[in-house]
Design a protein around this motif. Structure first.
Motif, PDB file in Angstrom:
ATOM      1  N   LEU A 535       1.004  -1.140  -0.047  1.00  8.17           N
ATOM      2  CA  LEU A 535       0.637  -0.114  -0.289  1.00  8.17           C
ATOM      3  C   LEU A 535       0.819   1.307  -0.035  1.00  8.17           C
ATOM      4  N   ARG A 536       2.357   1.033   0.274  1.00  8.19           N
ATOM      5  CA  ARG A 536       2.659   1.988   0.367  1.00  8.19           C
ATOM      6  C   ARG A 536       3.041   2.842  -1.050  1.00  8.19           C
ATOM      7  N   GLU A 537       3.406   1.674  -1.518  1.00  6.46           N
ATOM      8  CA  GLU A 537       3.500   2.944  -2.989  1.00  6.46           C
ATOM      9  C   GLU A 537       2.954   3.258  -3.585  1.00  6.46           C
ATOM     10  N   PRO A 538       1.627   2.703  -4.141  1.00  7.56           N
ATOM     11  CA  PRO A 538       0.217   3.113  -4.241  1.00  7.56           C
ATOM     12  C   PRO A 538       0.126   4.438  -3.718  1.00  7.56           C
ATOM     13  N   LEU A 539       0.532   4.761  -2.257  1.00  9.17           N
ATOM     14  CA  LEU A 539       0.011   5.801  -2.419  1.00  9.17           C
ATOM     15  C   LEU A 539       1.015   6.994  -2.504  1.00  9.17           C
ATOM     16  N   ARG A 540       1.869   6.186  -1.918  1.00 10.34           N
ATOM     17  CA  ARG A 540       3.054   7.214  -2.987  1.00 10.34           C
ATOM     18  C   ARG A 540       3.064   7.712  -4.353  1.00 10.34           C
ATOM     19  N   GLY A 541       2.513   6.795  -5.677  1.00  7.95           N
ATOM     20  CA  GLY A 541       2.023   7.581  -6.364  1.00  7.95           C
ATOM     21  C   GLY A 541       0.753   8.341  -6.308  1.00  7.95           C
ATOM     22  N   ILE A 542       0.007   7.896  -5.718  1.00  9.46           N
ATOM     23  CA  ILE A 542      -1.219   8.969  -6.225  1.00  9.46           C
ATOM     24  C   ILE A 542      -0.747  10.013  -5.875  1.00  9.46           C
ATOM     25  N   GLN A 543      -0.028   9.892  -4.862  1.00 13.44           N
ATOM     26  CA  GLN A 543       0.587  11.731  -4.529  1.00 13.44           C
ATOM     27  C   GLN A 543       1.245  12.265  -5.927  1.00 13.44           C
ATOM     28  N   GLN A 544       2.327  11.076  -6.008  1.00 17.59           N
ATOM     29  CA  GLN A 544       3.165  12.022  -7.071  1.00 17.59           C
ATOM     30  C   GLN A 544       2.623  12.005  -8.185  1.00 17.59           C
ATOM     31  N   TYR A 545       1.595  11.199  -8.824  1.00 15.83           N
ATOM     32  CA  TYR A 545       0.854  11.980 -10.715  1.00 15.83           C
ATOM     33  C   TYR A 545       0.045  12.023  -9.721  1.00 15.83           C
ATOM     34  N   THR A 546      -0.914  12.580  -8.778  1.00 19.35           N
ATOM     35  CA  THR A 546      -1.728  14.118  -8.524  1.00 19.35           C
ATOM     36  C   THR A 546      -0.518  15.630  -8.514  1.00 19.35           C
ATOM     37  N   SER A 547       0.434  15.314  -7.766  1.00 17.80           N
ATOM     38  CA  SER A 547       1.625  16.268  -7.949  1.00 17.80           C
ATOM     39  C   SER A 547       1.668  16.891  -9.563  1.00 17.80           C
ATOM     40  N   PHE A 548       1.908  15.628 -10.152  1.00 16.61           N
ATOM     41  CA  PHE A 548       2.619  15.828 -11.982  1.00 16.61           C
ATOM     42  C   PHE A 548       1.220  16.495 -12.427  1.00 16.61           C
ATOM     43  N   PHE A 549       0.234  16.098 -12.435  1.00 15.68           N
ATOM     44  CA  PHE A 549      -1.304  16.312 -12.912  1.00 15.68           C
ATOM     45  C   PHE A 549      -1.145  18.181 -12.542  1.00 15.68           C
ATOM     46  N   LEU A 550      -1.419  18.319 -11.715  1.00 15.66           N
ATOM     47  CA  LEU A 550      -1.276  20.101 -10.991  1.00 15.66           C
ATOM     48  C   LEU A 550      -0.483  20.465 -11.790  1.00 15.66           C
ATOM     49  N   GLU A 551       0.725  20.319 -11.552  1.00 14.53           N
ATOM     50  CA  GLU A 551       1.792  21.071 -12.024  1.00 14.53           C
ATOM     51  C   GLU A 551       2.077  21.504 -13.502  1.00 14.53           C
ATOM     52  N   ASP A 552       1.052  20.494 -14.456  1.00 15.07           N
ATOM     53  CA  ASP A 552       1.385  20.887 -15.625  1.00 15.07           C
ATOM     54  C   ASP A 552      -0.505  21.044 -16.156  1.00 15.07           C
ATOM     55  N   HIS A 553      -1.456  20.414 -15.745  1.00 16.16           N
ATOM     56  CA  HIS A 553      -2.125  21.429 -16.339  1.00 16.16           C
ATOM     57  C   HIS A 553      -3.250  22.166 -14.836  1.00 16.16           C
ATOM     58  N   GLY A 554      -2.433  22.327 -13.849  1.00 16.76           N
ATOM     59  CA  GLY A 554      -3.485  22.756 -12.449  1.00 16.76           C
ATOM     60  C   GLY A 554      -3.584  24.107 -13.408  1.00 16.76           C
ATOM     61  N   ALA A 555      -3.580  24.720 -14.989  1.00 15.95           N
ATOM     62  CA  ALA A 555      -3.583  26.295 -14.861  1.00 15.95           C
ATOM     63  C   ALA A 555      -4.633  26.606 -15.504  1.00 15.95           C
ATOM     64  N   SER A 556      -5.164  24.668 -15.894  1.00 17.33           N
ATOM     65  CA  SER A 556      -6.594  24.691 -17.460  1.00 17.33           C
ATOM     66  C   SER A 556      -6.963  24.107 -16.090  1.00 17.33           C
ATOM     67  N   LEU A 557      -7.379  23.754 -14.844  1.00 22.42           N
ATOM     68  CA  LEU A 557      -7.844  23.675 -14.618  1.00 22.42           C
ATOM     69  C   LEU A 557      -8.930  24.845 -13.720  1.00 22.42           C
ATOM     70  N   THR A 558      -9.919  24.616 -12.948  1.00 20.32           N
ATOM     71  CA  THR A 558     -10.693  25.162 -12.241  1.00 20.32           C
ATOM     72  C   THR A 558     -11.130  25.294 -11.232  1.00 20.32           C
ATOM     73  N   ALA A 559     -10.477  26.530 -10.447  1.00 18.86           N
ATOM     74  CA  ALA A 559     -10.480  26.816  -8.525  1.00 18.86           C
ATOM     75  C   ALA A 559     -11.090  25.286  -7.820  1.00 18.86           C
ATOM     76  N   GLU A 560     -12.277  25.121  -8.595  1.00 16.60           N
ATOM     77  CA  GLU A 560     -12.776  23.934  -7.413  1.00 16.60           C
ATOM     78  C   GLU A 560     -12.178  21.903  -7.774  1.00 16.60           C
ATOM     79  N   SER A 561     -12.182  22.624  -8.906  1.00 18.33           N
ATOM     80  CA  SER A 561     -10.768  21.343  -9.215  1.00 18.33           C
ATOM     81  C   SER A 561      -9.910  20.582  -8.694  1.00 18.33           C
ATOM     82  N   ARG A 562      -8.821  22.306  -8.710  1.00 18.75           N
ATOM     83  CA  ARG A 562      -7.572  22.184  -7.896  1.00 18.75           C
ATOM     84  C   ARG A 562      -7.489  21.769  -6.687  1.00 18.75           C
TER      85      ARG A 562
END
Length: 757
Positions: A535-562
């Motif tokens: 479970l640690r690795e999946p949770l760490r992956g969730i954190q990383q991929y979510t952070s990467f997604f925010l860095e790459d696409h955060g500007a195009s998301l609504t405030a609520e989605s961010r």
């Protein structure tokens, strides 16, 4: 100055060979003959008065010169059933026969008209004895009927039923007397009045007649046996002469004749029926035998009564024991169960207090306090008594005394609660005991004369004289409880067996639970490992991929989605923290502490350095008023405790100034109420002026994952830190607790044990 009196040997009476006095009483004649050859060997010196022939003429003759063959056969047959009426020297005589070594001893007593015993008189006396029991009047009435019956049969002026106590002193428990005779009812007589060897003869030969206390004994011819050089052993002789000390004793009582009948219960000497007459009095052998029949009936009835009472008592105790065992097995802890059933535990032995020592140590600084029920000495006094008992041989499982102050002088002044003790050792390898206590029972004993002056020396000689006074002499008995009976001792030992059985069953159940817990711990460890790996690795992956997604696409998301994606990152981090805390908590039960001498001050400074970023963020001042001591502990684990407590103190503060104080209360120092109840050498603390904790939550905060505020409040957290800290402290043999109230800050205290054994 007069010469000093000679040393008085009070054991002289006990050693007097009263069965070898070498004489007989003058109211009968003794003839001893070889059992094999029938040749007469010994004759009493008064033979000529009854048999018409001097001893010298009789010695060497066959016994058939006195009794024809048929009469001799009747006498030999009667040696089992009782006296036989024969004719000797032209007179009717009662004949008794017994064996002494190689000799047969024939005793002849002339009969008078008064000596004839009617069947009607015997049956009347026996009926008088048995009828009270049939009417349900009990032992007292039975003893009185016995005294009346023997007096009727013997014609003596006074008949006393005399019962022996455990120390062999006697008490008059029934009496039948003529009005002119003094009463001894209820009086006690010292054991020295009936010496050891006299009691042995009373057990062997239940009848003893002294027809005339003034009569001079008649010697035997010859006085000693040629083959042994010793007097003839007269242990079984009814005519045996009497010790001069005993004759003087009787004369001092104003007695002219004496007759005693032994009371044997279960083969042991229970007491006597002692008969006194104001003048000389002879009682025929047949009447004496009738009195013996009465005594045997009495002994049988006494045994029946006492066994009935004992059976009822034991049944009651067995019921109590059953209740105790049932209570001990109802699932409660052993001390709680014993305290709950304290009334039954005391009633089991008729005690007023019980102490249970279930710990195996005697070090007063380490031992668990004894469990006390009812009226007992103090815990310290009980512990001192247990120390004394522990010094006895391990084989001594049971000890009882009604004079505890004599056996253990430190408790001499506690007779109000512990004049007597019955102690049972539960474990021969450890000082575990159950102690039953009884208080003093003050009483007055009336003695027939001063028991402390039983004999007096003859001026200028070492021969003893019996006491001369039998006036009532009262003695106040203090410092003694009621004696412990065999039934008390048996009940205590039965409880010991039952308690050991319960403990063994508890131990077996604990062993089963321990095995189950070990399996559970292994499964938990396995589960924790699985959680950590899977479970640690999946949770760490969730954190990383979510952070990467925010860095790459955060500007195009609504405030609520961010915000929603940020919540996913926060939840993943929190889940990972929970898993790590769970894994850490599950491992605590399996770690082995690395005990060593630790500088606690240096350890605290290390903990402060670890928590420094959080302290700086919250602008928390750390106060260390004085240097902390050196103690034994596992440095890594206790530093973790300090870190948890420091982080907690920094977190739950609102208005500045923010500070936290670390310190300790040492040996002999005054302690605040919250710490005073703990007697550990050092009580460490972490104090803050924070938001405080309501008293109803003082225990709840130590539960795993228990939080009193929302997850986001006060910087978050999993709620596992205090649970882990307490478990680490308890692994050290210490305790962790809190003193706090809302708005008044909080102080967390903890103690440590003494290190590994």
């Amino acid at each position: 100055m007069p010469p000093s009196p000679p040393d008085i040997d009070l054991g002289q009476c006990d050693r007097e060979p009263i069965h070898l006095l070498g004489g007989v009483q003058p109211h009968g004649v003794l003839v001893a003959f070889q059992t094999a050859s029938s040749r007469i060997e010994v004759v009493s010196a008064n033979a000529e008065t009854l048999l018409g022939a001097a001893p010298s003429a009789l010695r060497g003759q066959p016994i058939t010169s006195l009794l024809d063959a048929e009469t001799l056969r009747r006498v030999q047959a009667g040696s089992v059933s009782g006296p036989v009426v024969v004719e000797a020297g032209g007179r009717a005589c009662s004949a008794l026969l017994h064996v002494s070594g190689d000799l047969s001893v024939l005793e002849l007593e002339p009969l008078t008209a008064e000596d004839a015993l009617s069947d009607e008189a015997a049956l009347s006396a026996i009926h008088a004895l048995v009828s009270p029991l049939g009417q349900g009047q009990g032992i007292s009435a039975l003893l009185q009927a016995a005294a009346d019956g023997v007096r009727s049969l013997s014609g003596f002026d006074r008949v006393m039923v005399y019962r022996f106590h455990a120390d062999w002193h006697g008490e008059v428990v029934a009496e039948s007397r003529a009005e002119r005779m003094d009463s001894f009812m209820g009086m006690h007589f010292p054991a020295s009045d009936i010496p050891v060897q006299a009691r042995a003869l009373y057990r062997r030969n239940p009848l003893r007649l002294i027809a005339d206390v003034q009569a001079k004994p008649v010697g035997l011819v010859p006085p000693t046996l040629p083959d042994t050089g010793q007097p003839l052993d007269l242990s079984g002789a009814a005519l045996r002469s009497v010790s001069e000390v005993h004759l003087e004793y009787l004369r001092n009582m104003g007695v002219g004749a004496s007759f005693s009948v032994s009371l044997l219960k279960d083969g042991e000497l229970w007491g006597l029926m002692a008969c006194h007459h104001s003048s000389p009095r002879h009682v025929s052998a047949a009447r004496r035998q009738a009195c013996e029949v009465l005594s045997r009936l009495l002994a049988l009835q006494l045994a029946t009564e006492e066994r009935g009472a004992d059976a009822a008592s034991r049944a009651h105790r067995a019921a109590l024991l059953g209740q105790l065992v049932e209570g001990l097995e109802d699932g409660a802890s052993l001390p709680v169960a014993l305290e709950t059933h304290g009334a039954q535990l005391m009633a089991l032995t008729g005690a007023t207090g019980v102490a249970l020592l279930l710990d195996e140590r005697l070090d007063p600084e380490q031992v668990e306090a004894p469990l006390l029920v009812g009226q007992t000495p103090t815990p310290e006094e009980v512990q001192a008594l247990a120390t004394r008992l522990a010094g006895m041989p391990a084989a001594s499982v049971t000890l009882h005394t009604e004079r505890l102050g004599t056996w253990h002088p430190p408790l001499a002044g506690r007779a109000d609660v512990a004049a007597g003790v019955l102690a049972v050792r539960l474990d021969p390898q450890a000082p575990r005991f159950v102690l039953w206590f009884r208080p003093e029972v003050a009483r007055t004993v009336t003695w027939a004369g001063n028991p402390h002056k039983p004999v007096q020396p003859e001026p200028g000689h070492a021969r003893l004289h019996p006491r001369a006074s039998f006036d009532a002499w009262r003695e106040d008995v203090r410092g003694a409880s009621t004696p412990w009976t065999q039934a008390d001792v048996d009940a205590a030992e039965s409880f010991r067996g039952a308690l050991v059985g319960v403990v063994l069953r508890h131990a077996a159940e604990l062993a089963r639970l321990s095995r189950a817990l070990a399996r559970s711990n292994e499964e938990l460890e396995s589960f924790s490992g699985t959680v950590g790996h899977d479970l640690r690795e999946p949770l760490r992956g969730i954190q990383q991929y979510t952070s990467f997604f925010l860095e790459d696409h955060g500007a195009s998301l609504t405030a609520e989605s961010r915000d929603q994606l940020q919540s996913v990152v926060w939840l993943a981090r929190r889940a990972q923290s929970l898993l790590e805390d769970l894994f850490e908590y599950s491992r605590l039960g399996r770690i082995e502490l690395a005990w060593r001498d630790v500088d606690m001050h240096a350890l605290v400074e290390e903990a402060v350095a670890v928590v420094a970023p959080r302290l700086q963020e919250r602008k928390v001042e750390v106060r260390l008023p004085r240097r902390l001591p050196r103690v034994a502990c596992d440095a890594v684990r206790i530093r973790q405790v300090w870190e948890n407590l420091l982080a907690n103190a920094a977190k739950y503060q609102s208005a500045p100034p923010h500070w936290v104080e670390l310190g300790y209360h040492g040996p002999g120092e005054a302690r605040p109420p919250a710490a005073a109840q703990h007697d550990a050498p050092y009580v460490f603390f972490v104090k803050d002026p924070g938001i405080g904790i309501a008293s109803r939550f003082h225990e709840a905060i130590f539960d795993m994952f228990r939080r009193l505020h929302s997850v986001q409040a006060y910087g978050g957290g999993t709620g596992a830190g205090l649970a882990i800290a307490r478990r680490l402290v308890r692994l050290h043999g210490g305790e962790l607790w809190v003193a706090s109230s809302p708005g008044q800050g909080a102080t967390f205290y903890f103690t440590l044990g003494r290190g590994p054994a």
